[in-house]
Enzyme design. Structure first.
Site, PDB file in Angstrom:
ATOM      1  N   LEU A 190      11.819 -20.174  -5.074  1.00 24.92           N
ATOM      2  CA  LEU A 190      10.906 -19.214  -4.435  1.00 24.92           C
ATOM      3  C   LEU A 190       9.521 -19.386  -5.055  1.00 24.92           C
ATOM      4  O   LEU A 190       9.392 -19.355  -6.284  1.00 24.92           O
ATOM      5  CB  LEU A 190      11.389 -17.774  -4.648  1.00 24.92           C
ATOM      6  CG  LEU A 190      10.406 -16.669  -4.220  1.00 24.92           C
ATOM      7  CD1 LEU A 190      10.165 -16.677  -2.703  1.00 24.92           C
ATOM      8  CD2 LEU A 190      10.898 -15.283  -4.652  1.00 24.92           C
ATOM      9  N   ASP A 201       0.832  -1.206   0.000  1.00 26.75           N
ATOM     10  CA  ASP A 201       0.000   0.000   0.000  1.00 26.75           C
ATOM     11  C   ASP A 201       0.868   1.258   0.000  1.00 26.75           C
ATOM     12  O   ASP A 201       1.952   1.275   0.581  1.00 26.75           O
ATOM     13  CB  ASP A 201      -0.898  -0.018   1.247  1.00 26.75           C
ATOM     14  CG  ASP A 201      -2.053   0.956   1.124  1.00 26.75           C
ATOM     15  OD1 ASP A 201      -2.349   1.407  -0.006  1.00 26.75           O
ATOM     16  OD2 ASP A 201      -2.664   1.282   2.158  1.00 26.75           O
ATOM     17  N   HIS A 224       2.349   3.528  -9.125  1.00 25.82           N
ATOM     18  CA  HIS A 224       2.278   2.090  -9.389  1.00 25.82           C
ATOM     19  C   HIS A 224       3.526   1.622 -10.141  1.00 25.82           C
ATOM     20  O   HIS A 224       4.025   0.526  -9.919  1.00 25.82           O
ATOM     21  CB  HIS A 224       1.016   1.747 -10.185  1.00 25.82           C
ATOM     22  CG  HIS A 224      -0.249   2.000  -9.414  1.00 25.82           C
ATOM     23  ND1 HIS A 224      -0.405   1.630  -8.103  1.00 25.82           N
ATOM     24  CD2 HIS A 224      -1.422   2.617  -9.763  1.00 25.82           C
ATOM     25  CE1 HIS A 224      -1.623   1.984  -7.675  1.00 25.82           C
ATOM     26  NE2 HIS A 224      -2.240   2.603  -8.667  1.00 25.82           N
TER      27      HIS A 224
HETATM   28  C1  FPP Z   1      -1.993   0.057  -3.364  1.00 28.85           C
HETATM   29  O1  FPP Z   1      -1.523   1.386  -3.276  1.00 28.85           O
HETATM   30  C2  FPP Z   1      -1.428  -0.621  -4.532  1.00 28.85           C
HETATM   31  C3  FPP Z   1      -2.150  -1.216  -5.527  1.00 28.85           C
HETATM   32  C4  FPP Z   1      -3.621  -1.269  -5.537  1.00 28.85           C
HETATM   33  C5  FPP Z   1      -1.503  -1.835  -6.684  1.00 28.85           C
HETATM   34  C6  FPP Z   1      -0.288  -2.674  -6.414  1.00 28.85           C
HETATM   35  C7  FPP Z   1       0.506  -2.740  -7.649  1.00 28.85           C
HETATM   36  C8  FPP Z   1       1.857  -2.660  -7.727  1.00 28.85           C
HETATM   37  C9  FPP Z   1       2.721  -2.598  -6.532  1.00 28.85           C
HETATM   38  C10 FPP Z   1       2.541  -2.571  -9.029  1.00 28.85           C
HETATM   39  C11 FPP Z   1       2.750  -3.756  -9.878  1.00 28.85           C
HETATM   40  C12 FPP Z   1       2.695  -5.107  -9.313  1.00 28.85           C
HETATM   41  C13 FPP Z   1       3.115  -6.214  -9.976  1.00 28.85           C
HETATM   42  C14 FPP Z   1       2.921  -7.537  -9.328  1.00 28.85           C
HETATM   43  C15 FPP Z   1       3.788  -6.162 -11.307  1.00 28.85           C
HETATM   44  P1  FPP Z   1      -2.583   2.571  -3.375  1.00 28.85           P
HETATM   45  O2  FPP Z   1      -2.750   2.927  -4.809  1.00 28.85           O
HETATM   46  O3  FPP Z   1      -3.859   2.171  -2.705  1.00 28.85           O
HETATM   47  O4  FPP Z   1      -1.846   3.695  -2.595  1.00 28.85           O
HETATM   48  P2  FPP Z   1      -2.516   4.841  -1.680  1.00 28.85           P
HETATM   49  O5  FPP Z   1      -3.127   4.132  -0.505  1.00 28.85           O
HETATM   50  O6  FPP Z   1      -1.352   5.682  -1.299  1.00 28.85           O
HETATM   51  O7  FPP Z   1      -3.519   5.563  -2.519  1.00 28.85           O
END
Ligand code: FPP
Length: 249
Positions: A132, A21, A38
């Protein structure tokens, strides 16, 4: 080339699960769109995988896209899908070379055919790897997981393979996602929020939980090490008393 291993003497988790997050806030701090966060988050994913390889952590499960994430603005959802596609095209060969088994868990049928096919191809290609186990939860929800397991078990009852009276947690467990992994030992959530958000509800029954204030794109080896140190310092009792645990009972 395989990343070098780091010698470590402390107790290590066999299975780490992470709610990644903080991408959006990381981008906002830089006055950039959420998709920028992202993108940076994806680099941190790579770092976390390399960390687990170096430290001989055998299973890593990442929450990449929840069932609820479809409700985000359409441009953010498509940016994430694009990112997943590109990451698959770019990373699978190298991860395969490292001995990483990639598995996607969740309701994959909801994804565009091109993406679902690439996910399946990555799983097929790396299926025999053992160094892994990398599980990527996409369109996943812990309640969905328990419900789909219950539905499959109900079908087995209906087919006469198991008696309804024999249904218990042991007969349900094999139908859940990650049934062949050890239970989650360490559950990490980055970004400062302190909740589970419908991730792996069953599988984290006895997990130690580490909430990190670090936003996911900044979650580096030092932050991961801090989570491991926190884990190593916990007394895991699994319902027993401290005295029983100390006595090896
Ligand atoms: C949450 O942060 C994150 C996500 C919903 C997406 C996770 C994706 C990645 C880490 C990138 C790619 C992953 C792979 C496996 C290639 P948020 O957007 O909710 O952050 P915020 O709480 O600060 O708004």
């Amino acid at each position: 080339m395989t990343p070098p291993k780091t010698a470590g003497t402390e107790r290590l988790p066999r299975h780490v699960a992470i709610v990644m997050d903080g991408n959006g806030r990381w981008a906002r701090k830089r006055l950039r769109p959420r998709s920028f966060g992202h993108h940076a988050g994806q680099k941190a994913v790579r770092g976390a995988i390399e960390f687990c390889l170096r430290r001989d952590i055998p299973a890593l499960t990442l929450f990449a896209f929840s069932s609820e994430n479809w409700q985000r603005p359409p441009d953010e959802v498509s940016a994430l899908m694009e990112l997943f596609l590109k990451a698959l095209d770019r990373e699978v060969d190298e991860l395969h070379g490292y001995g990483v088994r990639i598995r996607f868990v969740g309701e994959l049928s909801a994804f565009a055919p091109a993406l679902a096919q690439r996910m399946q191809a990555a799983m097929d290609r790396t299926a025999a790897n053992t160094r892994l186990h990398l599980n990527i939860a996409v369109n996943y929800g812990g309640r969905w997981d328990i419900a789909q397991a219950a539905a499959r078990l109900a079908r087995a009852v209906q087919a006469g393979e198991i008696a309804a009276d024999a249904v218990d947690e042991h007969s349900l467990a094999p139908y859940l996602c990650l049934a062949d992994e050890p239970a989650v030992d360490l559950f990490i959530r980055t970004g400062g929020e302190q909740r589970v958000s419908n991730f792996l509800l069953w599988q984290i029954a006895y997990a130690e939980i580490h909430f990190s204030p670090v936003l996911w794109p900044d979650f580096d080896a030092a932050a991961f090490d801090q989570a491991l140190a926190d884990y190593a310092g916990r007394e895991r009792r699994f319902g027993k008393t401290s005295a029983q645990v100390a006595g090896g009972a």
